[in-house]
Design a protein around this motif. Sequence first.
Motif, PDB file in Angstrom:
ATOM      1  N   ILE A   1       0.809  -1.367   0.183  1.00  0.00           N
ATOM      2  CA  ILE A   1       0.086  -0.063   0.275  1.00  0.00           C
ATOM      3  C   ILE A   1       1.062   1.025   0.365  1.00  0.00           C
ATOM      4  CG2 ILE A   1      -1.922   1.026   1.040  1.00  0.00           C
ATOM      5  CD1 ILE A   1      -2.738  -1.081   2.794  1.00  0.00           C
ATOM      6  N   VAL A   2       1.725   1.462   1.008  1.00  0.00           N
ATOM      7  CA  VAL A   2       3.172   2.703   1.099  1.00  0.00           C
ATOM      8  C   VAL A   2       3.309   2.690   0.076  1.00  0.00           C
ATOM      9  CG1 VAL A   2       4.761   3.485   2.267  1.00  0.00           C
ATOM     10  CG2 VAL A   2       3.040   1.924   3.813  1.00  0.00           C
ATOM     11  N   ALA A   3       3.952   1.736  -0.791  1.00  0.00           N
ATOM     12  CA  ALA A   3       4.803   1.977  -2.368  1.00  0.00           C
ATOM     13  C   ALA A   3       4.156   2.592  -3.452  1.00  0.00           C
ATOM     14  CB  ALA A   3       5.558   0.627  -2.108  1.00  0.00           C
ATOM     15  N   PHE A   4       3.044   2.042  -3.251  1.00  0.00           N
ATOM     16  CA  PHE A   4       1.808   2.617  -4.663  1.00  0.00           C
ATOM     17  C   PHE A   4       1.175   4.270  -4.203  1.00  0.00           C
ATOM     18  CE2 PHE A   4      -1.470   2.356  -7.675  1.00  0.00           C
ATOM     19  CZ  PHE A   4      -1.641   2.254  -8.054  1.00  0.00           C
ATOM     20  N   ILE A   5       0.897   4.131  -3.320  1.00  0.00           N
ATOM     21  CA  ILE A   5       0.330   5.637  -2.734  1.00  0.00           C
ATOM     22  C   ILE A   5       1.398   6.659  -2.858  1.00  0.00           C
ATOM     23  CG2 ILE A   5      -0.216   7.128  -0.703  1.00  0.00           C
ATOM     24  CD1 ILE A   5      -1.389   5.223  -0.009  1.00  0.00           C
ATOM     25  N   SER A   6       3.199   6.048  -2.897  1.00  0.00           N
ATOM     26  CA  SER A   6       4.103   7.704  -3.509  1.00  0.00           C
ATOM     27  C   SER A   6       4.657   7.364  -4.867  1.00  0.00           C
ATOM     28  CB  SER A   6       5.520   6.633  -2.181  1.00  0.00           C
ATOM     29  OG  SER A   6       6.400   5.514  -3.345  1.00  0.00           O
ATOM     30  N   VAL A   7       3.719   6.304  -5.729  1.00  0.00           N
ATOM     31  CA  VAL A   7       4.251   6.187  -6.951  1.00  0.00           C
ATOM     32  C   VAL A   7       3.692   7.680  -7.563  1.00  0.00           C
ATOM     33  CG1 VAL A   7       3.901   5.445  -9.427  1.00  0.00           C
ATOM     34  CG2 VAL A   7       4.294   4.232  -7.002  1.00  0.00           C
ATOM     35  N   PRO A   8       2.524   8.327  -7.352  1.00  0.00           N
ATOM     36  CA  PRO A   8       1.739   9.407  -8.349  1.00  0.00           C
ATOM     37  C   PRO A   8       2.879  10.391  -7.726  1.00  0.00           C
ATOM     38  CG  PRO A   8       0.278   8.050  -6.997  1.00  0.00           C
ATOM     39  CD  PRO A   8       1.784   7.476  -7.108  1.00  0.00           C
ATOM     40  N   MET A   9       3.028  10.418  -6.266  1.00  0.00           N
ATOM     41  CA  MET A   9       3.709  12.142  -5.759  1.00  0.00           C
ATOM     42  C   MET A   9       5.133  11.779  -6.248  1.00  0.00           C
ATOM     43  SD  MET A   9       2.226  12.691  -1.999  1.00  0.00           S
ATOM     44  CE  MET A   9       1.899  11.194  -1.291  1.00  0.00           C
ATOM     45  N   THR A  10       6.042  10.379  -6.287  1.00  0.00           N
ATOM     46  CA  THR A  10       6.724  10.469  -7.732  1.00  0.00           C
ATOM     47  C   THR A  10       7.210  10.910  -8.642  1.00  0.00           C
ATOM     48  OG1 THR A  10       7.710   8.900  -6.186  1.00  0.00           O
ATOM     49  CG2 THR A  10       9.202   8.852  -8.007  1.00  0.00           C
ATOM     50  N   PHE A  11       6.550  10.922  -9.399  1.00  0.00           N
ATOM     51  CA  PHE A  11       6.006  10.495 -10.990  1.00  0.00           C
ATOM     52  C   PHE A  11       6.079  12.574 -10.986  1.00  0.00           C
ATOM     53  CE2 PHE A  11       3.532  12.164 -14.196  1.00  0.00           C
ATOM     54  CZ  PHE A  11       4.289  11.763 -15.632  1.00  0.00           C
ATOM     55  N   LEU A  12       5.034  13.234 -10.370  1.00  0.00           N
ATOM     56  CA  LEU A  12       4.814  14.380  -9.548  1.00  0.00           C
ATOM     57  C   LEU A  12       5.815  15.132  -9.536  1.00  0.00           C
ATOM     58  CD1 LEU A  12       2.103  16.053 -10.399  1.00  0.00           C
ATOM     59  CD2 LEU A  12       2.288  16.061  -7.579  1.00  0.00           C
ATOM     60  N   SER A  13       6.758  14.509  -8.852  1.00  0.00           N
ATOM     61  CA  SER A  13       8.210  15.653  -8.481  1.00  0.00           C
ATOM     62  C   SER A  13       8.804  15.605  -9.326  1.00  0.00           C
ATOM     63  CB  SER A  13       8.568  15.093  -7.169  1.00  0.00           C
ATOM     64  OG  SER A  13       8.940  13.621  -7.103  1.00  0.00           O
TER      65      SER A  13
ATOM     66  N   PHE B   1       1.073  10.168   3.938  1.00  0.00           N
ATOM     67  CA  PHE B   1       1.673   9.514   4.317  1.00  0.00           C
ATOM     68  C   PHE B   1       1.042   9.133   6.309  1.00  0.00           C
ATOM     69  CE2 PHE B   1       3.916   8.871   0.929  1.00  0.00           C
ATOM     70  CZ  PHE B   1       3.823   7.309   0.481  1.00  0.00           C
ATOM     71  N   ILE B   2       0.965  10.989   6.857  1.00  0.00           N
ATOM     72  CA  ILE B   2      -0.148  10.374   7.996  1.00  0.00           C
ATOM     73  C   ILE B   2      -0.945   9.432   8.055  1.00  0.00           C
ATOM     74  CG2 ILE B   2      -0.553  11.782  10.173  1.00  0.00           C
ATOM     75  CD1 ILE B   2       1.696  13.593   9.625  1.00  0.00           C
ATOM     76  N   SER B   3      -2.141  10.184   7.606  1.00  0.00           N
ATOM     77  CA  SER B   3      -3.361   9.033   7.120  1.00  0.00           C
ATOM     78  C   SER B   3      -3.112   7.615   6.926  1.00  0.00           C
ATOM     79  CB  SER B   3      -4.741  10.207   6.317  1.00  0.00           C
ATOM     80  OG  SER B   3      -4.054  10.551   5.597  1.00  0.00           O
ATOM     81  N   THR B   4      -1.983   7.386   5.962  1.00  0.00           N
ATOM     82  CA  THR B   4      -2.196   5.486   5.458  1.00  0.00           C
ATOM     83  C   THR B   4      -1.679   5.273   6.633  1.00  0.00           C
ATOM     84  OG1 THR B   4      -1.945   6.587   3.834  1.00  0.00           O
ATOM     85  CG2 THR B   4      -1.249   5.092   3.791  1.00  0.00           C
ATOM     86  N   ALA B   5      -0.405   6.336   7.202  1.00  0.00           N
ATOM     87  CA  ALA B   5      -0.035   5.510   8.758  1.00  0.00           C
ATOM     88  C   ALA B   5      -1.074   4.821   9.924  1.00  0.00           C
ATOM     89  CB  ALA B   5       0.903   6.073   8.827  1.00  0.00           C
ATOM     90  N   PHE B   6      -1.771   5.922   9.889  1.00  0.00           N
ATOM     91  CA  PHE B   6      -3.123   5.797  10.930  1.00  0.00           C
ATOM     92  C   PHE B   6      -3.872   4.696  11.193  1.00  0.00           C
ATOM     93  CE2 PHE B   6      -7.146   6.878  12.116  1.00  0.00           C
ATOM     94  CZ  PHE B   6      -6.962   7.828  13.716  1.00  0.00           C
ATOM     95  N   MET B   7      -4.111   4.637   9.648  1.00  0.00           N
ATOM     96  CA  MET B   7      -4.779   3.288   9.020  1.00  0.00           C
ATOM     97  C   MET B   7      -4.685   2.746   9.267  1.00  0.00           C
ATOM     98  SD  MET B   7      -7.534   5.069   5.844  1.00  0.00           S
ATOM     99  CE  MET B   7      -5.710   5.889   4.585  1.00  0.00           C
ATOM    100  N   VAL B   8      -3.155   2.098   8.803  1.00  0.00           N
ATOM    101  CA  VAL B   8      -2.644   0.913   8.864  1.00  0.00           C
ATOM    102  C   VAL B   8      -1.442   0.201   9.797  1.00  0.00           C
ATOM    103  CG1 VAL B   8      -2.419   0.555   6.197  1.00  0.00           C
ATOM    104  CG2 VAL B   8      -0.830   1.337   6.885  1.00  0.00           C
TER     105      VAL B   8
END
Lengths: 237, 224, 53
Positions: free
Chosen positions: A150-162, B210-217
């Motif tokens: 989950i964490v890895a996938f969420i970071s992908v759009p932000m990496t692209f944007l940055s 990321f704070i909200s994600t961490a909060f959830m998981v």
Amino acid sequence: MDAKPKLLSVLDVVTGVLMAAATLAVFFYAPTERVMGAVQKVFYFHVAAGWVGMLGFLAALAAGVAYLRTHDAKWDIIGLAGVEIGMAFMLINIVTGSIWARPIWGAWWTWDPRLTTATIMELAYAAYLMLRQGIEEPDRRARFGAVYAIVAFISVPMTFLSIRIFRTIHPVVIGNGGDVPGAEGGFSMTPKMTQVFMFSLITWSVLFVDIFWHRIRLGKLANRVEQLKLKLGGRTA
Amino acid sequence: MKPFLRTMGAIVWKDLAAEWRSREMISGMLVFALLVVFIFNFALELSPATRSSVTAGVLWVTFAFAGTLGLNRSMAAEKDRGCLDGLLLAPVDRTALYFGKMLSNLVFMLAVAVIVMPVYSVLYTVNLMQPGLWAVVALGSLGYVSVGTLLASMAVQARTRDILLPILLFPVLIPLLVAAVKASSGFLQAIPMEEIWPWLNLMIVYDVVFISTAFMVFEAVVEE
Amino acid sequence: MEETLNTMSYLIAGYAVIFGVTLGYIVSLIVRTHNLRQDEGLLLSLDQGEDEG
């Protein structure tokens, strides 16, 4: 030991035929691009591989969420399968992109947002596999895998944007706008090209489903073996 | 809400008190950070001309490396002294544990920044004491510890924990670090504010997401 | 009128990578399945042997 479903055997054959047909279409049906020449034909499978690679990572994200909700081992198997297949296809995508870039952009590697993001993704999912390797207990391994997917996938759009914003402020290093597709190395597709492109996308999606299915069956088998080992180990200990 | 805040406060207080007594984490991070700055000096030949363009990069690489040291130490201590198990037995909200650990890690990160930045200013005669720059440090550190605390609490429970944390953390951290470096060098080179805003916005989005994600998981990470 | 680049070798390299990686992955799936099947068979026979003994 469960027998191989008939549908899967049919799917294997269909996938093989489609792949052969798509390859023939790319080499003999699709016209050669006027400026770039033969290498432009890499594009068809390059994009298709990237598409199914993303599908794999997306499946891992969905499976991660589902696992955290249900704690059903099935979702862990699906998540791992998605990551592994995503990595294999994304690797194809990156390497073929690089091979295309050498004659067209004049360099094997440019810091183009798409290329860079794809590679960072590959590294993130390599980290996912290392995390799993470091944990013996199946339940904890599944939970941590789900969280990291989950964490890895969420970071992908932000990496692209940055990297995207980085490029627009930063001066373009190679050529005049050479690493922005559409500026150089872009082309408009003829109807025949569009047909081959669509056919490749469909073919690779079918290939994805087929391999995904096989990988899930392998995951289930691996789980059974692990259970057996734990059972026997517990008795002899 | 009350017990949540009380648990959080208790964890922060415990960490700060333990650190005040031993001072092993801050001093470790600090010496390491200063060493990294010195190594950069010789590796990059920080002459006055190149200095202005690379200062932001040097600072953030230093913080990122020193940060993993601190995160590993802070979570490994919980694990090894059995504190984590004790805390988990207590009937407290698991996410309060997360926010407690995150806050104390944030304090340690900022403490290192508060010392490293003036030292850097003195060593290289650049003025790092600008409010804008400190806002970037605050936003960047917050994002860093929000992901870092979550991933470190997984990494310390794995066999290969020492090498695992940076490998897990850095790919996810890239957007934050890119934004932090660009925003910092924007303030240092005094470029117009409207060119810095996209980076600040990106950091704010990163922190919130990321704070909200961490909060959830987070519950899935500590559950036994 | 621009000249068409001669990029045939890059095309061949590209498709060699595509099929190389795909086939390599499929072979790895087959090998792993094969090994696990063997392990499973062995473990099952061990399991039954202990039940009787």
